[in-house]
Write a protein that holds these residues in place. Sequence first.
Motif, PDB file in Angstrom:
ATOM      1  N   TYR A 260       3.694  -2.008  -9.422  1.00 37.74           N
ATOM      2  CA  TYR A 260       3.321  -2.634  -8.231  1.00 37.74           C
ATOM      3  C   TYR A 260       2.800  -3.974  -8.417  1.00 37.74           C
ATOM      4  CZ  TYR A 260       0.302  -2.851  -4.099  1.00 37.74           C
ATOM      5  OH  TYR A 260      -0.526  -3.436  -2.871  1.00 37.74           O
ATOM      6  N   THR A 261       2.008  -4.495  -9.559  1.00 33.72           N
ATOM      7  CA  THR A 261       1.455  -5.650  -9.566  1.00 33.72           C
ATOM      8  C   THR A 261       2.433  -6.542  -9.736  1.00 33.72           C
ATOM      9  OG1 THR A 261      -0.387  -4.409 -10.781  1.00 33.72           O
ATOM     10  CG2 THR A 261      -0.200  -6.923 -11.243  1.00 33.72           C
ATOM     11  N   GLN A 262       3.620  -6.190 -10.605  1.00 31.81           N
ATOM     12  CA  GLN A 262       4.653  -7.063 -10.747  1.00 31.81           C
ATOM     13  C   GLN A 262       5.476  -7.303  -9.771  1.00 31.81           C
ATOM     14  OE1 GLN A 262       6.605  -5.243 -14.362  1.00 31.81           O
ATOM     15  NE2 GLN A 262       8.495  -6.608 -14.271  1.00 31.81           N
ATOM     16  N   HIS A 263       5.708  -6.341  -8.743  1.00 33.65           N
ATOM     17  CA  HIS A 263       6.840  -6.570  -7.852  1.00 33.65           C
ATOM     18  C   HIS A 263       6.550  -6.921  -6.418  1.00 33.65           C
ATOM     19  CE1 HIS A 263      10.297  -6.130 -10.458  1.00 33.65           C
ATOM     20  NE2 HIS A 263       9.661  -5.073 -10.968  1.00 33.65           N
ATOM     21  N   PHE A 264       5.159  -6.571  -5.987  1.00 30.70           N
ATOM     22  CA  PHE A 264       4.697  -6.547  -4.935  1.00 30.70           C
ATOM     23  C   PHE A 264       3.427  -7.639  -4.584  1.00 30.70           C
ATOM     24  CE2 PHE A 264       6.429  -2.434  -5.407  1.00 30.70           C
ATOM     25  CZ  PHE A 264       6.863  -2.052  -4.157  1.00 30.70           C
ATOM     26  N   LYS A 265       3.590  -8.107  -3.067  1.00 33.07           N
ATOM     27  CA  LYS A 265       2.309  -9.022  -2.787  1.00 33.07           C
ATOM     28  C   LYS A 265       1.065  -7.953  -2.673  1.00 33.07           C
ATOM     29  CE  LYS A 265       3.263  -8.842   2.107  1.00 33.07           C
ATOM     30  NZ  LYS A 265       3.733  -9.807   3.214  1.00 33.07           N
ATOM     31  N   SER A 266       0.046  -8.676  -2.848  1.00 35.02           N
ATOM     32  CA  SER A 266      -1.369  -7.878  -2.996  1.00 35.02           C
ATOM     33  C   SER A 266      -1.881  -7.073  -1.924  1.00 35.02           C
ATOM     34  CB  SER A 266      -2.440  -8.982  -3.461  1.00 35.02           C
ATOM     35  OG  SER A 266      -2.753  -9.651  -2.348  1.00 35.02           O
ATOM     36  N   GLN A 267      -1.111  -7.253  -0.808  1.00 33.73           N
ATOM     37  CA  GLN A 267      -1.477  -6.381   0.387  1.00 33.73           C
ATOM     38  C   GLN A 267      -0.376  -5.203   0.838  1.00 33.73           C
ATOM     39  OE1 GLN A 267      -2.868  -9.041   3.391  1.00 33.73           O
ATOM     40  NE2 GLN A 267      -4.738  -9.135   2.663  1.00 33.73           N
ATOM     41  N   THR A 268       0.439  -5.376  -0.247  1.00 29.60           N
ATOM     42  CA  THR A 268       1.617  -4.319   0.423  1.00 29.60           C
ATOM     43  C   THR A 268       1.017  -3.010   0.230  1.00 29.60           C
ATOM     44  OG1 THR A 268       3.320  -5.639  -0.646  1.00 29.60           O
ATOM     45  CG2 THR A 268       3.905  -3.298  -0.430  1.00 29.60           C
ATOM     46  N   VAL A 269       1.174  -2.227   1.634  1.00 32.10           N
ATOM     47  CA  VAL A 269       0.668  -0.840   1.760  1.00 32.10           C
ATOM     48  C   VAL A 269       1.825  -0.010   1.215  1.00 32.10           C
ATOM     49  CG1 VAL A 269       0.280   0.942   3.511  1.00 32.10           C
ATOM     50  CG2 VAL A 269      -0.783  -1.548   3.509  1.00 32.10           C
ATOM     51  N   ILE A 270       1.321   1.071   0.236  1.00 36.21           N
ATOM     52  CA  ILE A 270       2.404   2.056  -0.299  1.00 36.21           C
ATOM     53  C   ILE A 270       2.116   3.501   0.665  1.00 36.21           C
ATOM     54  CG2 ILE A 270       2.716   3.533  -2.069  1.00 36.21           C
ATOM     55  CD1 ILE A 270       1.190   1.373  -3.686  1.00 36.21           C
ATOM     56  N   MET A 271       3.234   3.993   1.117  1.00 36.30           N
ATOM     57  CA  MET A 271       3.422   5.232   1.922  1.00 36.30           C
ATOM     58  C   MET A 271       4.416   6.175   1.259  1.00 36.30           C
ATOM     59  SD  MET A 271       3.434   3.466   5.649  1.00 36.30           S
ATOM     60  CE  MET A 271       3.464   5.238   6.483  1.00 36.30           C
ATOM     61  N   HIS A 272       4.086   7.374   1.488  1.00 33.25           N
ATOM     62  CA  HIS A 272       5.129   8.496   0.976  1.00 33.25           C
ATOM     63  C   HIS A 272       4.980   9.491   1.975  1.00 33.25           C
ATOM     64  CE1 HIS A 272       6.375  11.649  -1.539  1.00 33.25           C
ATOM     65  NE2 HIS A 272       6.887  10.534  -2.390  1.00 33.25           N
ATOM     66  N   PRO A 273       6.189  10.236   2.093  1.00 38.95           N
ATOM     67  CA  PRO A 273       5.775  11.524   2.971  1.00 38.95           C
ATOM     68  C   PRO A 273       5.149  12.706   2.432  1.00 38.95           C
ATOM     69  CG  PRO A 273       8.336  11.482   2.403  1.00 38.95           C
ATOM     70  CD  PRO A 273       7.408  10.314   1.600  1.00 38.95           C
ATOM     71  N   LEU A 274       4.886  12.815   1.203  1.00 41.02           N
ATOM     72  CA  LEU A 274       4.309  13.806   0.633  1.00 41.02           C
ATOM     73  C   LEU A 274       4.780  15.386   0.969  1.00 41.02           C
ATOM     74  CD1 LEU A 274       0.456  13.318   1.028  1.00 41.02           C
ATOM     75  CD2 LEU A 274       2.094  12.331  -0.791  1.00 41.02           C
ATOM     76  N   PRO A 275       4.737  16.268  -0.154  1.00 44.67           N
ATOM     77  CA  PRO A 275       4.026  16.091  -1.270  1.00 44.67           C
ATOM     78  C   PRO A 275       4.830  15.289  -2.214  1.00 44.67           C
ATOM     79  CG  PRO A 275       5.138  18.229  -1.046  1.00 44.67           C
ATOM     80  CD  PRO A 275       5.492  17.497   0.185  1.00 44.67           C
ATOM     81  N   ARG A 276       3.995  14.488  -3.319  1.00 43.33           N
ATOM     82  CA  ARG A 276       4.919  14.085  -4.232  1.00 43.33           C
ATOM     83  C   ARG A 276       4.690  14.823  -5.456  1.00 43.33           C
ATOM     84  NH1 ARG A 276       0.145   9.463  -6.548  1.00 43.33           N
ATOM     85  NH2 ARG A 276      -1.778  10.946  -6.009  1.00 43.33           N
ATOM     86  N   ASP A 277       5.630  14.698  -6.388  1.00 44.43           N
ATOM     87  CA  ASP A 277       5.889  15.456  -7.557  1.00 44.43           C
ATOM     88  C   ASP A 277       5.201  14.589  -8.780  1.00 44.43           C
ATOM     89  OD1 ASP A 277       6.577  16.952  -9.680  1.00 44.43           O
ATOM     90  OD2 ASP A 277       8.560  17.072  -9.096  1.00 44.43           O
ATOM     91  N   SER A 278       3.996  15.338  -9.199  1.00 43.49           N
ATOM     92  CA  SER A 278       2.946  14.707 -10.059  1.00 43.49           C
ATOM     93  C   SER A 278       3.666  15.034 -11.444  1.00 43.49           C
ATOM     94  CB  SER A 278       1.620  15.187  -9.840  1.00 43.49           C
ATOM     95  OG  SER A 278       1.138  14.666  -8.513  1.00 43.49           O
TER      96      SER A 278
END
Lengths: 337, 337, 337
Positions: A260-278
């Motif tokens: 995230y830090t490497q590729h995104f600008k600082s305000q990029t919002v992260i979304m996901h439909p869930l559930p995520r596989d942990s």
Amino acid sequence: MQSFIGQHILSVNQFDREAVERVFAVADTMAPYANREKRTTVLQGAILGNLFFEASTRTRVSFGTAFNLLGGEVRETTGMSTSALAKGESLYDTARVLSGYSDIIAMRHPHAGSVSEFSEGSRVPVINGGDGANEHPTQALLDLYTIAKERASYGQSIDKLHIAMIGDLKFGRTVHSLAKMLTHFDNVKFTLISPTELSMPQSICDIIENKGHQLVISDQLEGIVEADICYQTRIQEERFPSQEEANKYRGKFRLNQQIYTQHFKSQTVIMHPLPRDSRAEANELDNDLNKNPNLAIFRQTDNGVLVRMALFALTLGVADKISDFDRPVHWYSNKSN
Amino acid sequence: MQSFIGQHILSVNQFDREAVERVFAVADTMAPYANREKRTTVLQGAILGNLFFEASTRTRVSFGTAFNLLGGEVRETTGMSTSALAKGESLYDTARVLSGYSDIIAMRHPHAGSVSEFSEGSRVPVINGGDGANEHPTQALLDLYTIAKERASYGQSIDKLHIAMIGDLKFGRTVHSLAKMLTHFDNVKFTLISPTELSMPQSICDIIENKGHQLVISDQLEGIVEADICYQTRIQEERFPSQEEANKYRGKFRLNQQIYTQHFKSQTVIMHPLPRDSRAEANELDNDLNKNPNLAIFRQTDNGVLVRMALFALTLGVADKISDFDRPVHWYSNKSN
Amino acid sequence: MQSFIGQHILSVNQFDREAVERVFAVADTMAPYANREKRTTVLQGAILGNLFFEASTRTRVSFGTAFNLLGGEVRETTGMSTSALAKGESLYDTARVLSGYSDIIAMRHPHAGSVSEFSEGSRVPVINGGDGANEHPTQALLDLYTIAKERASYGQSIDKLHIAMIGDLKFGRTVHSLAKMLTHFDNVKFTLISPTELSMPQSICDIIENKGHQLVISDQLEGIVEADICYQTRIQEERFPSQEEANKYRGKFRLNQQIYTQHFKSQTVIMHPLPRDSRAEANELDNDLNKNPNLAIFRQTDNGVLVRMALFALTLGVADKISDFDRPVHWYSNKSN
């Protein structure tokens, strides 16, 4: 969609920009009830038939909670093996019978087209809670509503959004519906990142381009640095020919705080439909992102309640009467914090 | 435990004598509602998430009923196979999502420690309804509350109690928790009766003795003649190497009216965590005891509702407001008889 | 049956003509609530224990809806595998425990006699929702109530009715119970049409004839031309020695619009206990009858809600108080159309 009253909600195709904005305006008014600043009894005595012929705990409970928050009661069924459908009853008959037991129905069913078929026999409004690979309109609406709210927190609208969609874009019902909905807005930029074999269907790409939006297709995560929203999808093991293929895929498309830090600008919002596989071997969205304030995945599920409340209120014609039935909350809650 | 408001209830270790007495004082005030002398709407509009990832009909229904009796609504789930947990979702994620759907959660799960882990992600209070072999604090509280009420009916307190615990004391989570709770009171005498292989763990015996209580250990039923309470446990077949061993055990530790008359003083109260196995070959507590007024097993389950009502009221901060929302009962009931 | 208050409803044998007419008079008063012309809060705070130890979606939901429509709450359980009954608990114990969690119980169980046995341990009224091959009194009452209403729409009463019962009359619990109930009325004509191997048990035929009603037995559909009611039954594959036998049977006893026009008078009402098997190879009641206004099968299930509301109101002693707690309906409904 002129009026929602008495209508079925079956597909995202029913929603133009005006309809979407009406739903969101009503959803906004639901926040104080979900946050326990107050409660309403507007639907006291009304009954939701929450018919989950395919199990889905969170979607089922979210619909039920939304109806309870409006003051209504919920009658439920889960699974299909013991239902009359398993004994050869038609969806029409099931609908005729069960619609006699409620004021409105939320329904999930494993077969594409089943909810629509059911709605033809129903004497009350039916809201599609997912019909197999076909449609899951309330998921699309809650995703879009989340985007609208995240954007609003930065003083922006959905117009001119840059969204990156990542992962399995071929089989992901969620991203198809969301993409279609976004095309109702102006100047959206879509960056679609997936392995070639799992790329977005051409039909969706055509809709995006025909409506004049910008479309970038890539199989590299690097392309998304400028995105406002990063919509990550669930990695589904069974889509790959072998475990080795699946692992290779994951190596390229997983997301964690370092990436995230490497590729995104600082305000990029992260979304996901869930559930995520942990589990470590899956891990499409690493737990180390939990401390990132731009991780919006739990705001998505919270927003799902608001959107479902709005749809109930609109189809039952009480959207403008909610606050006439306001009551105080007597118990402890920190939900408004 | 200074205040209950907003707290999780995860373990009997959270309860000192003062906390126990606070719960019981509130539970006492719940009796008129459970007995249908009146009803309350204090939690009207509140939602309990009743999450039973491991099935347990009576505990689940007892929690749900307790919440309904306070005026609230219940959203439920049963089983784990269809939940997101089965798809690799972490307990943290499940908790973050599901806690958005309710004001308070009661949860059972087959794995030790799971409810505590879940509570870390929850944004609402979580009450442990049993996490595998670990804890089931509401069972311990309802057992202790039953002891308190039975004792009170003879003008006595828990102090100076003589309790006999019988049967499988090694694996019985119930007797471990109850024994720990009883050590908060003064001068309790414990008579622990079991086959040597199923005796009380040394750690529990140490707690009893370190707090200065009297401890008698035996493998003979004969020792319990002076007990005020006889706490019989469930015979679990699978603990024995063979059917023959199990039968031998049962021959020694079963209880019926004849054995009661022979070995107990006339006011000895009989308790059991239920369910009891009524099949002739098991029969740890014979049906011929049903007419014995000292059989308290059904008073235990009734008391469970009162204790769960008390915990809901305390954690949601409405324990002192219940009667402000009193309403009359319009329907027939003989519950107060 | 002198008074319903506090009574169990276990068998159709409890109902004489006067009791039936009392239930139906109360059921009539329930229509405005089911049709959403108004709602009532008379049972607000009351709890139904809806115990379906055998799954049956529509019966379970119908009971739950009926209770919700009176303002009450519902606590439910479905299936038996995870219940204490599966661990050897007696029905008496289960009843003692679970009756502490509700004001009234509706119960289905796969074993004949189980609901009656359960009721002996219950401290609240129990309504039989079906106990295996034995009894399903609310189905019989809703069938009879439907007959009464259909007849009333032609200005007639149940007296002098001509009913044809068709199909599996040997194993069909429904037709046995309905036949017994009908014998309480005057001058009923029964035309019983079935293959010889599936004919009505002699014990039921005896009751019909001993009460002076007319009885015609046939294995040909042709006989029913004069019937006021045609009660078609569900074809149960497993009753036949072979697929070939089953097909032969179906060829003779299926019903569709063409057969209806050919064999029935124009006002003959078609009933069926539902679900009907809509698969082409079964098809005991063809979908082409759906447009026939005399097809009463969905009016039957709607009436089931009214009858169950009436039984709850009568056993809980609120039948005469319902309208004291009337409230307006605020939401959209077309149920009264």
